[in-house]
Scaffold this active site. Structure first.
Site, PDB file in Angstrom:
ATOM      1  CB  SER A  63      16.559  38.914  18.504  1.00 39.45           C
ATOM      2  OG  SER A  63      16.428  38.562  19.870  1.00 39.45           O
TER       3      SER A  63
ATOM      4  CG  HIS B 126      17.870  34.249  18.856  1.00 40.57           C
ATOM      5  ND1 HIS B 126      19.214  34.544  18.918  1.00 40.57           N
ATOM      6  CD2 HIS B 126      17.225  35.361  19.280  1.00 40.57           C
ATOM      7  CE1 HIS B 126      19.364  35.776  19.358  1.00 40.57           C
ATOM      8  NE2 HIS B 126      18.172  36.294  19.586  1.00 40.57           N
TER       9      HIS B 126
END
Length: 293
Positions: A208, A265
């Site tokens: 991610s 992230h």
């Protein structure tokens, strides 16, 4: 393929007939208005042919005297063909599947410790982490990036794999497989280290952070130097950014999605925006130089 300005004409010149001819010939093109002129843009590899065509048919071919064969309808390439065109993207996904299999998607700690950012050993009910400096001194530099291959559960792997396939192919088609691998490793390095600094010695993993890097790269690159490969649907960009904010708020963890690597992230997105900025500015400058030639 980069576009170049092949014609710059006054606004009073009627270019509609020639544009219709290009449409009949299925020549990629666009017309823009810049500083009181209409500018015709085409791929660089056919610019001279289009310029020669305009010299012969400035008004187009209104009487359809030219014998232009009907092009065959392009069909979407099959899965095998897509794999052939996206070898680097497929390689990263294959490695993720292999690591997912040998680690039993995070259940097999005996094998997972080879891929984590910090090495560890389990003593009773406790996990003892090895300092990063000790692992690097032992030559285990792969730990800086391999957490991107670790996934905790089938849904985690499936969602990350789907988005990497979508974003990775775009970058590979535009900038090549070597650049995609380089960006993937850079985004993995920055996002993993950001998560380590933020959370300390913990177990984390997944693509991610890399995905947000790829997203930021496409977003800023496309803003500065528009191209079809990086043109993401606005809804996709908005959804990914809203999801990031929801994760940062803690709401996603509260409703049962587990701990989220928020620092990875954010770190991935920021470095992706930076590479997109540098790449977009470079490509825009290169096009400007080509247009002046």
């Amino acid at each position: 393929m980069s576009a170049v300005a092949v014609l710059r004409l006054p606004l009073a010149v009627d270019l509609s007939g020639f544009v219709k001819l290009l449409q009949r010939m299925q020549v990629p093109h666009r017309v823009s208005e810049e500083q009181g002129e209409q500018v015709l843009w085409v791929p660089a590899n056919i610019s001279e042919d289009v310029r020669a065509l305009y010299e012969r048919f400035p008004a187009g071919d209104p009487d359809h005297q030219l014998d232009i064969p009907v092009a065959k309808t392009r069909t979407r390439p099959g899965f095998v063909e897509q794999l052939r065109l996206a070898k680097a993207t497929a390689l990263v996904l294959l490695l993720s599947l292999i690591v997912g299999a040998v680690t039993l998607l995070g259940e097999n700690l005996d094998t997972m410790h080879w891929f984590t950012f910090l090495d560890f050993r389990v003593v009773g009910e406790y996990i003892h982490f090895t300092p990063l400096a000790d692992s690097l001194a032992a030559g285990q530099w792969w730990r800086l990036v391999t957490p991107m291959l670790i996934h905790f559960g089938f849904l985690h792997l499936a969602m990350n794999g789907m988005w990497y396939w979508e974003l990775g192919r775009r970058i590979e088609s535009r900038q090549g497989g070597i650049n995609l691998i380089g960006l993937t490793l850079l985004f993995a390095l920055v996002s993993n280290y950001a998560q380590f600094i933020f959370s300390g010695p913990t177990l984390f993993g997944g693509l991610s952070g890399v995905l947000y890097g790829l997203l930021g790269h496409c977003w800023i690159f496309q803003t500065l130097s528009p191209n079809r490969a990086y043109r993401l649907p606005r809804g996709v960009l908005v959804m990914m950014l809203i999801w990031l904010l929801l994760c940062l708020s803690g709401l996603v963890s509260m409703i049962g999605f587990g701990e989220i690597a928020n620092a990875a992230h954010v770190g991935g997105l920021l470095v992706g925006c930076l590479t997109g900025l540098l790449g977009g500015l470079y490509n825009r400058r290169k096009l400007a130089v080509q247009n002046r030639m």
